[in-house]
Design a protein around this motif. Structure first.
Motif, PDB file in Angstrom:
ATOM      1  N   SER A 196       0.816  -1.213   0.000  1.00  0.00           N
ATOM      2  CA  SER A 196       0.000   0.000   0.000  1.00  0.00           C
ATOM      3  C   SER A 196       0.849   1.261   0.000  1.00  0.00           C
ATOM      4  O   SER A 196       0.383   2.332  -0.370  1.00  0.00           O
ATOM      5  CB  SER A 196      -0.950  -0.004   1.190  1.00  0.00           C
ATOM      6  OG  SER A 196      -0.200   0.003   2.377  1.00  0.00           O
ATOM      7  N   CYS A 197       2.113   1.137   0.401  1.00  0.00           N
ATOM      8  CA  CYS A 197       2.998   2.305   0.379  1.00  0.00           C
ATOM      9  C   CYS A 197       3.206   2.811  -1.043  1.00  0.00           C
ATOM     10  O   CYS A 197       3.189   4.000  -1.297  1.00  0.00           O
ATOM     11  CB  CYS A 197       4.355   1.954   0.960  1.00  0.00           C
ATOM     12  SG  CYS A 197       4.395   1.912   2.726  1.00  0.00           S
ATOM     13  N   TYR A 198       3.457   1.906  -1.944  1.00  0.00           N
ATOM     14  CA  TYR A 198       3.869   2.307  -3.291  1.00  0.00           C
ATOM     15  C   TYR A 198       3.067   1.561  -4.345  1.00  0.00           C
ATOM     16  O   TYR A 198       3.622   0.845  -5.172  1.00  0.00           O
ATOM     17  CB  TYR A 198       5.366   2.018  -3.503  1.00  0.00           C
ATOM     18  CG  TYR A 198       6.254   2.670  -2.492  1.00  0.00           C
ATOM     19  CD1 TYR A 198       6.388   4.055  -2.483  1.00  0.00           C
ATOM     20  CD2 TYR A 198       6.939   1.926  -1.569  1.00  0.00           C
ATOM     21  CE1 TYR A 198       7.207   4.667  -1.553  1.00  0.00           C
ATOM     22  CE2 TYR A 198       7.756   2.529  -0.636  1.00  0.00           C
ATOM     23  CZ  TYR A 198       7.884   3.901  -0.633  1.00  0.00           C
ATOM     24  OH  TYR A 198       8.684   4.507   0.286  1.00  0.00           O
ATOM     25  N   ARG A 199       1.760   1.693  -4.304  1.00  0.00           N
ATOM     26  CA  ARG A 199       0.954   0.979  -5.303  1.00  0.00           C
ATOM     27  C   ARG A 199       1.132   1.600  -6.677  1.00  0.00           C
ATOM     28  O   ARG A 199       1.369   2.794  -6.813  1.00  0.00           O
ATOM     29  CB  ARG A 199      -0.530   1.041  -4.922  1.00  0.00           C
ATOM     30  CG  ARG A 199      -0.854   0.180  -3.738  1.00  0.00           C
ATOM     31  CD  ARG A 199      -2.180  -0.487  -3.896  1.00  0.00           C
ATOM     32  NE  ARG A 199      -2.190  -1.394  -5.037  1.00  0.00           N
ATOM     33  CZ  ARG A 199      -3.183  -2.225  -5.299  1.00  0.00           C
ATOM     34  NH1 ARG A 199      -4.250  -2.240  -4.537  1.00  0.00           N
ATOM     35  NH2 ARG A 199      -3.127  -3.024  -6.324  1.00  0.00           N
TER      36      ARG A 199
ATOM     37  N   ASN B 156       7.860  -8.997  -3.166  1.00  0.00           N
ATOM     38  CA  ASN B 156       8.570 -10.245  -2.866  1.00  0.00           C
ATOM     39  C   ASN B 156      10.028 -10.164  -3.314  1.00  0.00           C
ATOM     40  O   ASN B 156      10.927 -10.606  -2.607  1.00  0.00           O
ATOM     41  CB  ASN B 156       7.887 -11.427  -3.560  1.00  0.00           C
ATOM     42  CG  ASN B 156       6.574 -11.774  -2.890  1.00  0.00           C
ATOM     43  OD1 ASN B 156       6.359 -11.427  -1.739  1.00  0.00           O
ATOM     44  ND2 ASN B 156       5.699 -12.444  -3.612  1.00  0.00           N
ATOM     45  N   ALA B 157      10.221  -9.597  -4.505  1.00  0.00           N
ATOM     46  CA  ALA B 157      11.582  -9.487  -5.030  1.00  0.00           C
ATOM     47  C   ALA B 157      12.423  -8.603  -4.112  1.00  0.00           C
ATOM     48  O   ALA B 157      13.595  -8.878  -3.863  1.00  0.00           O
ATOM     49  CB  ALA B 157      11.556  -8.912  -6.442  1.00  0.00           C
ATOM     50  N   TRP B 158      11.792  -7.544  -3.611  1.00  0.00           N
ATOM     51  CA  TRP B 158      12.507  -6.618  -2.714  1.00  0.00           C
ATOM     52  C   TRP B 158      12.945  -7.339  -1.442  1.00  0.00           C
ATOM     53  O   TRP B 158      14.072  -7.183  -0.975  1.00  0.00           O
ATOM     54  CB  TRP B 158      11.588  -5.442  -2.398  1.00  0.00           C
ATOM     55  CG  TRP B 158      12.094  -4.506  -1.363  1.00  0.00           C
ATOM     56  CD1 TRP B 158      13.274  -3.830  -1.385  1.00  0.00           C
ATOM     57  CD2 TRP B 158      11.441  -4.138  -0.141  1.00  0.00           C
ATOM     58  NE1 TRP B 158      13.391  -3.052  -0.257  1.00  0.00           N
ATOM     59  CE2 TRP B 158      12.278  -3.225   0.526  1.00  0.00           C
ATOM     60  CE3 TRP B 158      10.215  -4.485   0.435  1.00  0.00           C
ATOM     61  CZ2 TRP B 158      11.943  -2.655   1.740  1.00  0.00           C
ATOM     62  CZ3 TRP B 158       9.870  -3.916   1.651  1.00  0.00           C
ATOM     63  CH2 TRP B 158      10.731  -3.012   2.292  1.00  0.00           C
ATOM     64  N   ILE B 159      12.035  -8.169  -0.873  1.00  0.00           N
ATOM     65  CA  ILE B 159      12.363  -8.896   0.352  1.00  0.00           C
ATOM     66  C   ILE B 159      13.521  -9.864   0.095  1.00  0.00           C
ATOM     67  O   ILE B 159      14.468  -9.950   0.883  1.00  0.00           O
ATOM     68  CB  ILE B 159      11.121  -9.636   0.877  1.00  0.00           C
ATOM     69  CG1 ILE B 159      10.131  -8.609   1.437  1.00  0.00           C
ATOM     70  CG2 ILE B 159      11.505 -10.644   1.949  1.00  0.00           C
ATOM     71  CD1 ILE B 159       8.816  -9.187   1.868  1.00  0.00           C
ATOM     72  N   LEU B 160      13.458 -10.563  -1.048  1.00  0.00           N
ATOM     73  CA  LEU B 160      14.537 -11.496  -1.387  1.00  0.00           C
ATOM     74  C   LEU B 160      15.858 -10.752  -1.563  1.00  0.00           C
ATOM     75  O   LEU B 160      16.914 -11.207  -1.127  1.00  0.00           O
ATOM     76  CB  LEU B 160      14.196 -12.259  -2.672  1.00  0.00           C
ATOM     77  CG  LEU B 160      13.110 -13.313  -2.529  1.00  0.00           C
ATOM     78  CD1 LEU B 160      12.798 -13.922  -3.880  1.00  0.00           C
ATOM     79  CD2 LEU B 160      13.532 -14.385  -1.542  1.00  0.00           C
TER      80      LEU B 160
ATOM     81  N   ILE C 280      18.402  -1.666   1.255  1.00  0.00           N
ATOM     82  CA  ILE C 280      17.805  -0.773   0.259  1.00  0.00           C
ATOM     83  C   ILE C 280      16.348  -0.573   0.648  1.00  0.00           C
ATOM     84  O   ILE C 280      15.690  -1.499   1.113  1.00  0.00           O
ATOM     85  CB  ILE C 280      17.941  -1.399  -1.157  1.00  0.00           C
ATOM     86  CG1 ILE C 280      17.444  -0.440  -2.229  1.00  0.00           C
ATOM     87  CG2 ILE C 280      17.208  -2.712  -1.260  1.00  0.00           C
ATOM     88  CD1 ILE C 280      17.779  -0.908  -3.648  1.00  0.00           C
ATOM     89  N   THR C 281      15.843   0.657   0.516  1.00  0.00           N
ATOM     90  CA  THR C 281      14.434   0.878   0.818  1.00  0.00           C
ATOM     91  C   THR C 281      13.596   0.402  -0.353  1.00  0.00           C
ATOM     92  O   THR C 281      14.094   0.241  -1.468  1.00  0.00           O
ATOM     93  CB  THR C 281      14.142   2.375   1.055  1.00  0.00           C
ATOM     94  OG1 THR C 281      14.366   3.066  -0.177  1.00  0.00           O
ATOM     95  CG2 THR C 281      15.040   2.946   2.124  1.00  0.00           C
ATOM     96  N   GLN C 282      12.313   0.186  -0.075  1.00  0.00           N
ATOM     97  CA  GLN C 282      11.450  -0.303  -1.150  1.00  0.00           C
ATOM     98  C   GLN C 282      11.369   0.729  -2.284  1.00  0.00           C
ATOM     99  O   GLN C 282      11.325   0.382  -3.461  1.00  0.00           O
ATOM    100  CB  GLN C 282      10.038  -0.625  -0.642  1.00  0.00           C
ATOM    101  CG  GLN C 282       9.252  -1.358  -1.688  1.00  0.00           C
ATOM    102  CD  GLN C 282       7.796  -1.626  -1.345  1.00  0.00           C
ATOM    103  OE1 GLN C 282       7.122  -2.249  -2.111  1.00  0.00           O
ATOM    104  NE2 GLN C 282       7.318  -1.154  -0.202  1.00  0.00           N
ATOM    105  N   LEU C 283      11.384   2.008  -1.881  1.00  0.00           N
ATOM    106  CA  LEU C 283      11.306   3.052  -2.909  1.00  0.00           C
ATOM    107  C   LEU C 283      12.531   3.011  -3.820  1.00  0.00           C
ATOM    108  O   LEU C 283      12.409   3.066  -5.042  1.00  0.00           O
ATOM    109  CB  LEU C 283      11.181   4.419  -2.240  1.00  0.00           C
ATOM    110  CG  LEU C 283      11.051   5.609  -3.185  1.00  0.00           C
ATOM    111  CD1 LEU C 283       9.787   5.480  -4.031  1.00  0.00           C
ATOM    112  CD2 LEU C 283      11.033   6.914  -2.421  1.00  0.00           C
ATOM    113  N   GLU C 284      13.713   2.882  -3.216  1.00  0.00           N
ATOM    114  CA  GLU C 284      14.943   2.795  -4.021  1.00  0.00           C
ATOM    115  C   GLU C 284      14.907   1.571  -4.921  1.00  0.00           C
ATOM    116  O   GLU C 284      15.302   1.619  -6.081  1.00  0.00           O
ATOM    117  CB  GLU C 284      16.177   2.709  -3.107  1.00  0.00           C
ATOM    118  CG  GLU C 284      16.598   4.023  -2.521  1.00  0.00           C
ATOM    119  CD  GLU C 284      17.645   3.834  -1.424  1.00  0.00           C
ATOM    120  OE1 GLU C 284      18.341   4.796  -1.125  1.00  0.00           O
ATOM    121  OE2 GLU C 284      17.748   2.718  -0.873  1.00  0.00           O
TER     122      GLU C 284
END
Ligand SMILES: [Zn+2]
Ligand SMILES: [Zn+2]
Length: 142
Positions: A12-15, A38-42, A50-54
């Protein structure tokens, strides 16, 4: 559990902000958002911070650079687009298909190397940035 809640929070942060009237559109974008999340978590589990935004920014830039369509009418593209555009590190250091090519139409480009103001007729075909011979290698090595 709590994993699902965390995922919904992350998403929901970056839909994806593209709207459509098709009934399946929200489901489609949700699936893409979930895949990115999921890719970000992996990616972070592999030890990189790295932040999700980056992460999303790098992802978009990677795809945009890799699959960009060369402008048909070079005269209509703003001149700054070539010199100001910076490639993200994933592409810059991937060591794949970075070739020196002559700048189209025999023009000169400002070299993209740090502290190098020279203007030459060679560029990197993948990064789409002008480089002199010295800076070409420096730019692509970490
Ligand atoms: Zn390059
Ligand atoms: Zn240079």
């Amino acid at each position: 559990m709590g994993g699902t809640d965390q995922m919904d929070n992350n998403i929901s942060c970056y839909r994806i902000g593209i709207r459509s009237k098709k009934w399946y559109w929200p489901i489609f974008t949700y699936l893409i958002d979930a895949a990115i999340q999921n890719a970000w978590i992996l990616y972070r589990k592999s030890g990189r911070k790295i932040t999700q935004l980056e992460f999303r920014r790098n992802l978009s830039q990677t795809y945009l650079t890799r699959y960009q369509v060369p402008a048909r009418a070079p005269g209509r593209v703003p001149k700054a687009a070539g010199s100001n555009f910076r490639v993200c590190n994933d592409i810059r250091y991937d060591g794949l298909h970075h070739y020196v090519i002559p700048v189209p139409e025999g023009k000169r480009r400002r070299c993209g190397g740090d502290n190098c103001g020279s203007r030459g007729r060679t560029m990197c075909c993948k990064c789409n940035i002008g480089f002199c011979v010295d800076c070409f290698r420096n730019f692509h090595t970490q």
